[in-house]
Design an enzyme around this catalytic site. Structure first.
Site, short mmCIF file in Angstrom:
data_model
loop_
_atom_site.label_atom_id
_atom_site.label_comp_id
_atom_site.label_asym_id
_atom_site.label_seq_id
_atom_site.Cartn_x
_atom_site.Cartn_y
_atom_site.Cartn_z
N ILE A 156 0.83 -1.20 0.00
CA ILE A 156 0.00 0.00 0.00
C ILE A 156 0.88 1.26 0.00
O ILE A 156 1.61 1.53 0.96
CB ILE A 156 -0.97 -0.01 1.21
CG1 ILE A 156 -1.81 -1.31 1.21
CG2 ILE A 156 -1.85 1.23 1.22
CD1 ILE A 156 -2.61 -1.57 -0.07
N GLU A 363 -1.64 0.04 -10.32
CA GLU A 363 -2.94 0.54 -10.81
C GLU A 363 -3.43 -0.30 -12.00
O GLU A 363 -4.09 0.21 -12.91
CB GLU A 363 -2.89 2.05 -11.09
CG GLU A 363 -2.56 2.81 -9.81
CD GLU A 363 -3.00 4.26 -9.77
OE1 GLU A 363 -3.92 4.64 -10.49
OE2 GLU A 363 -2.41 5.00 -8.97
N1 COS Z 1 -16.39 1.49 -13.61
C1 COS Z 1 -17.58 1.18 -13.03
N2 COS Z 1 -17.96 -0.08 -12.76
C2 COS Z 1 -17.12 -1.07 -13.10
C3 COS Z 1 -15.86 -0.81 -13.70
C4 COS Z 1 -15.52 0.53 -13.95
N3 COS Z 1 -14.35 0.84 -14.52
N4 COS Z 1 -15.23 -1.99 -13.91
C5 COS Z 1 -16.05 -2.95 -13.48
N5 COS Z 1 -17.19 -2.39 -12.97
C6 COS Z 1 -18.35 -3.09 -12.43
C7 COS Z 1 -18.94 -3.99 -13.50
O1 COS Z 1 -19.86 -3.28 -14.30
C8 COS Z 1 -19.62 -5.07 -12.69
O2 COS Z 1 -20.86 -4.59 -12.23
P1 COS Z 1 -22.16 -5.55 -12.18
O3 COS Z 1 -21.80 -6.62 -11.19
O4 COS Z 1 -23.25 -4.64 -11.70
O5 COS Z 1 -22.34 -6.06 -13.56
C9 COS Z 1 -18.70 -5.21 -11.48
O6 COS Z 1 -17.97 -3.97 -11.37
C10 COS Z 1 -17.73 -6.35 -11.61
O7 COS Z 1 -16.97 -6.12 -12.77
P2 COS Z 1 -16.18 -7.24 -13.58
O8 COS Z 1 -17.07 -8.42 -13.79
O9 COS Z 1 -15.56 -6.62 -14.77
O10 COS Z 1 -15.07 -7.66 -12.52
P3 COS Z 1 -13.87 -8.66 -12.63
O11 COS Z 1 -13.76 -9.37 -11.34
O12 COS Z 1 -13.96 -9.44 -13.91
O13 COS Z 1 -12.59 -7.66 -12.65
C11 COS Z 1 -10.73 -6.46 -13.59
C12 COS Z 1 -12.21 -6.97 -13.71
C13 COS Z 1 -9.71 -7.56 -13.78
C14 COS Z 1 -10.62 -5.48 -14.72
C15 COS Z 1 -10.51 -5.74 -12.23
O14 COS Z 1 -10.50 -6.67 -11.16
C16 COS Z 1 -9.23 -4.94 -12.17
O15 COS Z 1 -9.18 -3.81 -12.65
N6 COS Z 1 -8.17 -5.52 -11.58
C17 COS Z 1 -6.92 -4.82 -11.37
C18 COS Z 1 -6.98 -4.05 -10.11
C19 COS Z 1 -5.87 -3.08 -9.97
O16 COS Z 1 -5.71 -2.19 -10.77
N7 COS Z 1 -5.11 -3.27 -8.94
C20 COS Z 1 -4.03 -2.40 -8.68
C21 COS Z 1 -4.00 -2.15 -7.24
S1 COS Z 1 -4.56 -0.62 -6.79
S2 COS Z 1 -2.95 0.47 -6.96
#
Ligand code: COS
Length: 382
Positions: A156, A363
């Site tokens: 973090i 990110e």
């Molecule tokens: N904005 C708004 N809503 C979003 C969104 C976005 N950018 N991305 C996903 N959602 C919503 C989806 O619409 C879905 O909603 P519903 O359940 O109502 O349909 C829900 O969130 C789940 O989305 P999804 O099915 O796409 O989730 P996944 O578990 O498949 O995850 C990824 C998708 C892999 C893209 C996501 O987990 C991710 O971004 N992982 C990386 C995280 C990251 O960046 N980590 C770094 C650490 S923080 S520095």
């Protein structure tokens, strides 16, 4: 708030001077000490850097996304560790609160975030929830007017300085994936919250990441950010924005490295001529410049679309993917143009080479950005 052209230029000029006069001269010192001097942090606060994205009503500069990206590009022209000091306040540490906070939550925390009195962190990642961030295992169990948090967060940023964490924790263990996750605003002084030692990292010395542990931390219900079960969506929207900011930093670092490589290539003589006169060196400069221009255009165009109210999930991921991969290639070519000197610490180029590696990971990895771009493109039908 969109600045008029003159105010924007004044701000960018101030940041440019701060970077060249105050930050660049101490890059090596910061890397060796793994710490940014307090007086520099104080100057960053005085310049308003901690509050770039905080609404004016709470004491911030309230920059548009485009202006924030332009500032991030300027700050990219020095060691990225400097930006990291206030980066969480501008991005992932504050934007959940800005986008989803209640008036009372905003009034309580945003003014101190804007001045930098309060540093913020974004606590999503866990040992078993990296790219699969919906797999959060940290638990939040409601007991009357508090949620009791148990679990640990990993890597973090700024955790050792943070006074406030945005924590994603599972409120519904029966729900799979992100739908059982909620977001909480957790002050660092709540009993049971502890922060681990800063990790030793490949690069960006002066910026710190630590584990954060929650051992029966009692978080008042009024600190929940958004509705129960909406925490994953809060996180995703915060990341959409954060990815654009990181893209801008990548552009800035690339521009710095190109400038350094050009200066070196003009001075360095081999075979009786400056190496800048050789076409094979020029090819590397041309490739780097072309890619940096493309990343700049994509980043700023996406920022303008976001400012206009468009959804930019696809474009922000595309920008992060392209810009972070681009700066990796630019840093690699910079080492190559510097030759042996590029591998020697004194020149600082190898430090940037290490510093930029994390841009392809945090990110959201490049592979996560590919998934998002592909998924959104398929949804849009092209
Ligand atoms: N904005 C708004 N809503 C979003 C969104 C976005 N950018 N991305 C996903 N959602 C919503 C989806 O619409 C879905 O909603 P519903 O359940 O109502 O349909 C829900 O969130 C789940 O989305 P999804 O099915 O796409 O989730 P996944 O578990 O498949 O995850 C990824 C998708 C892999 C893209 C996501 O987990 C991710 O971004 N992982 C990386 C995280 C990251 O960046 N980590 C770094 C650490 S923080 S520095």
């Amino acid at each position: 708030m969109p600045f008029d052209a003159e105010t924007r230029e004044q701000l960018l000029d101030t940041v440019r001077r701060f970077v060249s006069e105050r930050l660049r001269p101490i890059e090596t010192q910061v890397a060796e000490a793994d710490a940014i001097p307090d007086e520099i942090l104080a100057e960053m606060k005085a310049l308003g850097l901690y509050g770039l994205s905080i609404p004016e009503a709470y004491g911030g500069l309230d920059l548009s996304m485009e202006d924030e990206c332009l500032v991030a590009i300027e700050l990219g022209r020095t060691s990225p560790a400097f930006r990291s000091a206030f980066g969480t306040n501008v991005g992932i540490g504050s934007q959940g609160l800005v986008m989803f906070g209640t008036e009372a939550q905003k009034a309580r925390w945003l003014p101190k975030i804007a001045t930098g009195e309060l540093v913020t962190s974004f606590a999503l990642t866990e040992a078993e929830a990296g790219s699969d961030s919906g797999a959060v295992q940290t638990r939040a169990v409601r007991e009357g007017d508090v949620y009791v948090l148990n679990g640990s967060k990993r890597y973090i940023t700024n955790a050792n300085k943070a006074g406030l964490f945005t924590v994603m924790a599972r409120t519904n263990p029966a729900a799979k994936g992100g739908s059982g996750v909620s977001a909480f605003l957790v002050p660092n002084d709540l009993p049971g919250l502890s922060v681990g030692k800063p990790e030793k990292k490949m690069g960006q010395q002066g910026a710190h990441i630590c584990d954060v542990h929650f051992d029966g931390v009692r978080v008042p219900v009024e600190n929940r950010l958004g509705a129960e079960g909406e925490g994953f969506k809060v996180a995703m929207q915060v990341l959409d924005r954060g990815r654009l900011h990181i893209s801008a930093v990548c552009v800035g670092v690339a521009e710095r490295l190109i400038a350094d490589a050009v200066t070196y290539a003009k001075e360095r003589k081999q075979f009786g001529a400056a190496i800048a006169s050789f076409q094979l060196i020029q090819a590397m400069i041309a490739d780097s410049k072309t890619e940096a221009l493309a990343a700049r255009a994509l980043t700023l165009e996406t920022a303008r679309h976001r400012d206009a109210g468009c959804g930019v999930t696809l474009e922000a991921s595309a920008a992060k993917l392209f810009a972070s991969e681009m700066v990796g290639r630019v840093a690699d070519r910079a080492v190559q143009i510097f030759g042996g000197a590029g591998y020697i610490a004194d020149y600082g180029i190898e430090r940037f080479y290490r510093d930029v590696r994390i841009f392809r990971i945090y990110e959201g990895t490049s592979q996560v950005q590919q998934l998002v771009v592909a998924r959104e493109t398929l949804k849009r039908g092209g």
